[in-house]
Design a protein around this motif. Structure first.
Motif, PDB file in Angstrom:
ATOM      1  N   VAL A 160      -9.258 -77.260 -34.018  1.00 24.63           N
ATOM      2  CA  VAL A 160      -9.819 -76.283 -33.091  1.00 24.63           C
ATOM      3  C   VAL A 160     -10.516 -75.264 -34.242  1.00 24.63           C
ATOM      4  O   VAL A 160      -9.944 -74.779 -35.120  1.00 24.63           O
ATOM      5  CB  VAL A 160      -9.169 -75.414 -32.138  1.00 24.63           C
ATOM      6  N   LYS A 161     -11.777 -74.809 -33.953  1.00 28.59           N
ATOM      7  CA  LYS A 161     -12.328 -73.864 -34.974  1.00 28.59           C
ATOM      8  C   LYS A 161     -12.858 -72.673 -34.260  1.00 28.59           C
ATOM      9  O   LYS A 161     -13.239 -72.748 -33.189  1.00 28.59           O
ATOM     10  CB  LYS A 161     -13.581 -74.640 -35.623  1.00 28.59           C
ATOM     11  N   ASN A 162     -12.422 -71.585 -34.791  1.00 30.92           N
ATOM     12  CA  ASN A 162     -13.142 -70.178 -34.503  1.00 30.92           C
ATOM     13  C   ASN A 162     -13.891 -69.785 -35.350  1.00 30.92           C
ATOM     14  O   ASN A 162     -14.246 -70.090 -36.654  1.00 30.92           O
ATOM     15  CB  ASN A 162     -11.903 -69.522 -34.281  1.00 30.92           C
ATOM     16  N   LEU A 163     -14.586 -68.587 -34.943  1.00 32.41           N
ATOM     17  CA  LEU A 163     -15.392 -67.697 -35.835  1.00 32.41           C
ATOM     18  C   LEU A 163     -14.787 -66.531 -36.026  1.00 32.41           C
ATOM     19  O   LEU A 163     -14.910 -65.726 -35.012  1.00 32.41           O
ATOM     20  CB  LEU A 163     -16.856 -67.805 -35.292  1.00 32.41           C
ATOM     21  N   HIS A 164     -14.617 -66.185 -37.349  1.00 35.04           N
ATOM     22  CA  HIS A 164     -14.389 -64.710 -37.268  1.00 35.04           C
ATOM     23  C   HIS A 164     -14.946 -64.057 -38.477  1.00 35.04           C
ATOM     24  O   HIS A 164     -15.471 -64.822 -39.217  1.00 35.04           O
ATOM     25  CB  HIS A 164     -12.760 -64.982 -37.630  1.00 35.04           C
TER      26      HIS A 164
ATOM     27  N   THR B 272     -19.254 -60.442 -43.104  1.00 33.46           N
ATOM     28  CA  THR B 272     -19.545 -61.826 -43.283  1.00 33.46           C
ATOM     29  C   THR B 272     -18.768 -62.383 -42.118  1.00 33.46           C
ATOM     30  O   THR B 272     -17.653 -62.151 -42.143  1.00 33.46           O
ATOM     31  CB  THR B 272     -19.079 -62.108 -44.547  1.00 33.46           C
ATOM     32  N   GLN B 273     -19.393 -63.459 -41.392  1.00 28.48           N
ATOM     33  CA  GLN B 273     -18.722 -64.324 -40.394  1.00 28.48           C
ATOM     34  C   GLN B 273     -18.598 -65.748 -41.024  1.00 28.48           C
ATOM     35  O   GLN B 273     -19.366 -65.974 -41.632  1.00 28.48           O
ATOM     36  CB  GLN B 273     -19.188 -64.355 -39.086  1.00 28.48           C
ATOM     37  N   ALA B 274     -17.441 -66.568 -40.631  1.00 26.93           N
ATOM     38  CA  ALA B 274     -17.206 -67.687 -41.106  1.00 26.93           C
ATOM     39  C   ALA B 274     -16.550 -68.251 -40.111  1.00 26.93           C
ATOM     40  O   ALA B 274     -15.506 -67.708 -39.431  1.00 26.93           O
ATOM     41  CB  ALA B 274     -16.639 -67.881 -42.542  1.00 26.93           C
ATOM     42  N   ASN B 275     -16.799 -69.682 -40.083  1.00 31.94           N
ATOM     43  CA  ASN B 275     -15.742 -70.813 -39.167  1.00 31.94           C
ATOM     44  C   ASN B 275     -14.252 -70.710 -39.779  1.00 31.94           C
ATOM     45  O   ASN B 275     -14.136 -70.903 -41.152  1.00 31.94           O
ATOM     46  CB  ASN B 275     -16.251 -72.114 -39.135  1.00 31.94           C
ATOM     47  N   ARG B 276     -13.262 -71.043 -38.966  1.00 31.09           N
ATOM     48  CA  ARG B 276     -12.021 -70.948 -39.650  1.00 31.09           C
ATOM     49  C   ARG B 276     -11.260 -71.980 -38.779  1.00 31.09           C
ATOM     50  O   ARG B 276     -11.375 -72.076 -37.604  1.00 31.09           O
ATOM     51  CB  ARG B 276     -11.221 -69.646 -39.781  1.00 31.09           C
ATOM     52  N   ASP B 277     -10.459 -72.992 -39.202  1.00 31.67           N
ATOM     53  CA  ASP B 277      -9.598 -73.702 -38.410  1.00 31.67           C
ATOM     54  C   ASP B 277      -8.366 -72.752 -37.912  1.00 31.67           C
ATOM     55  O   ASP B 277      -8.013 -71.902 -38.396  1.00 31.67           O
ATOM     56  CB  ASP B 277      -8.988 -74.731 -39.215  1.00 31.67           C
TER      57      ASP B 277
ATOM     58  N   ARG C   6     -14.973 -66.994 -30.271  1.00 28.09           N
ATOM     59  CA  ARG C   6     -16.186 -67.323 -30.615  1.00 28.09           C
ATOM     60  C   ARG C   6     -17.110 -66.269 -31.371  1.00 28.09           C
ATOM     61  O   ARG C   6     -18.213 -66.606 -31.598  1.00 28.09           O
ATOM     62  CB  ARG C   6     -16.783 -67.372 -29.357  1.00 28.09           C
ATOM     63  N   GLY C   7     -16.458 -65.168 -31.932  1.00 29.66           N
ATOM     64  CA  GLY C   7     -16.900 -64.477 -33.147  1.00 29.66           C
ATOM     65  C   GLY C   7     -17.797 -63.238 -32.338  1.00 29.66           C
ATOM     66  O   GLY C   7     -18.353 -62.454 -32.895  1.00 29.66           O
ATOM     67  N   HIS C   8     -17.543 -63.086 -30.928  1.00 34.32           N
ATOM     68  CA  HIS C   8     -18.206 -61.927 -30.315  1.00 34.32           C
ATOM     69  C   HIS C   8     -17.396 -60.600 -30.765  1.00 34.32           C
ATOM     70  O   HIS C   8     -16.056 -60.762 -30.541  1.00 34.32           O
ATOM     71  CB  HIS C   8     -18.333 -62.112 -28.699  1.00 34.32           C
TER      72      HIS C   8
END
Length: 423
Positions: free
Chosen positions: A7-11, A18-23, A283-285
């Motif tokens: 599962v990947k999230n955006l943080h 800066t935002q990036a995907n994370r496991d 989802r990074g919101h």
């Protein structure tokens, strides 16, 4: 053994730029340290960092402390295997130093466990009775007038004990041979520090970097929810006496009274600080809240009408429903605190304390500083909170959405102090 749910999230990073995907993290180290350390190399590594206390070894013989592991955390789904994997992951930081000690510690633990079984049973019975009493008080604490005077005094005493526990634990000399496998909280064994910082505090620059008319310029924010809330601080002008007539200068009684009023007005002017309590969903919101039950939403071409009074005087929830459109309702987590300190004679005092579980016996987590953090005038700060709260027996997390509303950032996170007193 490494695990992955795929599962990947955006943080966002520590500073939020800066935002990036994370496991989906499997350990506290992955959740609270590794991900942010990687992003610091690209974004906020050059900013001023507040250094939280961490374990510093003085010898090659070091080990993870096992103190407090026997305490059972109610509603905690984390298994013993997960805790062991967390300890193994932490030990990878100092693998070459700690390997001989781990084998000896395991043999000693096996012998001690057999001897202490009877004592543990008695202690567990006493703790269960104590917990039942506190549960009865806590169950009625939200009903107005439902607590007796004695029960209200018990609740106040518990809060006072928690505050004293933080000060007592932080003031003891830190061990240089044993480290804390989890995070610092009010029930942590005294004199132990974690291997790495789970919190982050950065200075983004001076106060003028924040534009109150445009809000915070960072990615991921819901439209109209990127504004910090104003907080009026009292202060003093150094040139107040200059408004008096010079020596030998004559003036009428009416003029003197007018000058007196002018001096009184300028001795306590209002200087505006700005506060933000930011929530972030998987989802990074991102968005700010103006109170425990209200998301901040400023219409286009409108000014901020709310102030920071609720952020100052009320507990803020650790989780808040995200407004994003999704097939499954997502909960956003409180991840950052923004503070803009104006150029005045007052500094802001930051004292973040989090209760990540609704159970009455859940400890209060804090960054580890010995005293409250003083943020000097004319500065812009951001504190990044932990993504996972890890105790000696595993992680704390809400069992359902109803309970998640009781997880909280405690009030009195932001206070003030005169610059003269702090220096």
């Amino acid at each position: 053994m490494p695990h992955s749910s795929k599962v990947k999230n955006l943080h966002a990073c520590n500073c939020g730029k800066t935002q990036a995907n994370r496991d989906d993290p499997f350990t506290a180290k992955e959740a609270n340290y590794d991900f942010y350390l990687k992003l610091e190399l690209k974004c906020c590594g050059d900013l001023e960092h507040y250094k939280f206390p961490v374990f510093t070894p003085s010898t090659t013989i070091i080990k993870a402390s096992t103190a407090g592991v026997a305490v059972i955390v109610e509603n905690d789904k984390t298994s013993k295997t997960d805790l062991q994997d967390q300890v193994i992951e932490d030990m990878s930081l100092i693998e070459n130093l700690s390997q001989p000690t781990e084998e000896v510690a395991e043999e000693q633990d096996d012998v001690e466990d057999d001897d202490d079984d009877e004592d543990d049973d008695k202690r567990d019975e006493q703790k269960e009775e104590e917990k039942n009493k506190i549960n009865e008080v806590d169950a009625r604490s939200d009903e107005p007038g439902s607590l007796s005077a004695d029960e209200q005094e018990t609740t106040k005493t518990l809060c006072r004990i928690q505050d004293e526990a933080v000060k007592e634990t932080a003031s003891l000399p830190a061990s240089t041979t044993e480290y804390l496998p989890g995070m610092l909280h009010t029930a942590s064994p005294a004199g132990l520090l974690p291997l790495f910082p789970h919190w982050s505090l950065l200075c983004l620059g001076n106060a003028s970097l924040y534009n109150a008319a445009n809000g915070l310029d960072q990615p991921g924010f819901v439209h109209g929810s990127n504004f910090l809330l104003p907080w009026e601080l009292p202060g003093k002008f150094q040139d107040a006496k200059e408004r008096w007539p010079a020596i030998g200068e004559t003036s009428s009684k009416k003029e003197k009274q007018k000058l007196k009023k002018m001096v009184k007005d300028v001795e306590a002017p209002l200087r505006t600080a700005y506060l933000g309590v930011e929530y972030e969903c998987p989802r990074g919101h991102r968005f700010f809240c103006s109170g425990p039950d209200k998301m901040l939403k400023i219409p286009a071409n409108s000014a901020v009408r709310d102030n920071a009074s609720k952020l100052l005087n009320l507990d803020m929830p650790l989780y808040f429903p995200c407004p994003c459109r999704s097939s499954k309702a997502l909960m956003a987590q409180l991840m950052r605190l923004f503070v803009v300190v104006p150029n005045s004679s007052v500094c802001v005092v930051l004292n973040a304390r989090v209760q990540p579980d609704p159970q009455p016996l859940c400890p209060i987590f804090y960054p580890g500083n010995e005293s409250s953090i003083l943020l000097p005038p004319n500065t812009f700060w951001v504190m990044r909170l932990p993504y996972i709260y890890m105790g000696e027996n595993g992680s704390y997390h809400s069992a359902n959405e109803q309970q998640s509303t009781q997880c909280r950032l405690l009030k009195a996170t932001f206070t003030t102090e005169d610059v003269d007193k702090s220096s």
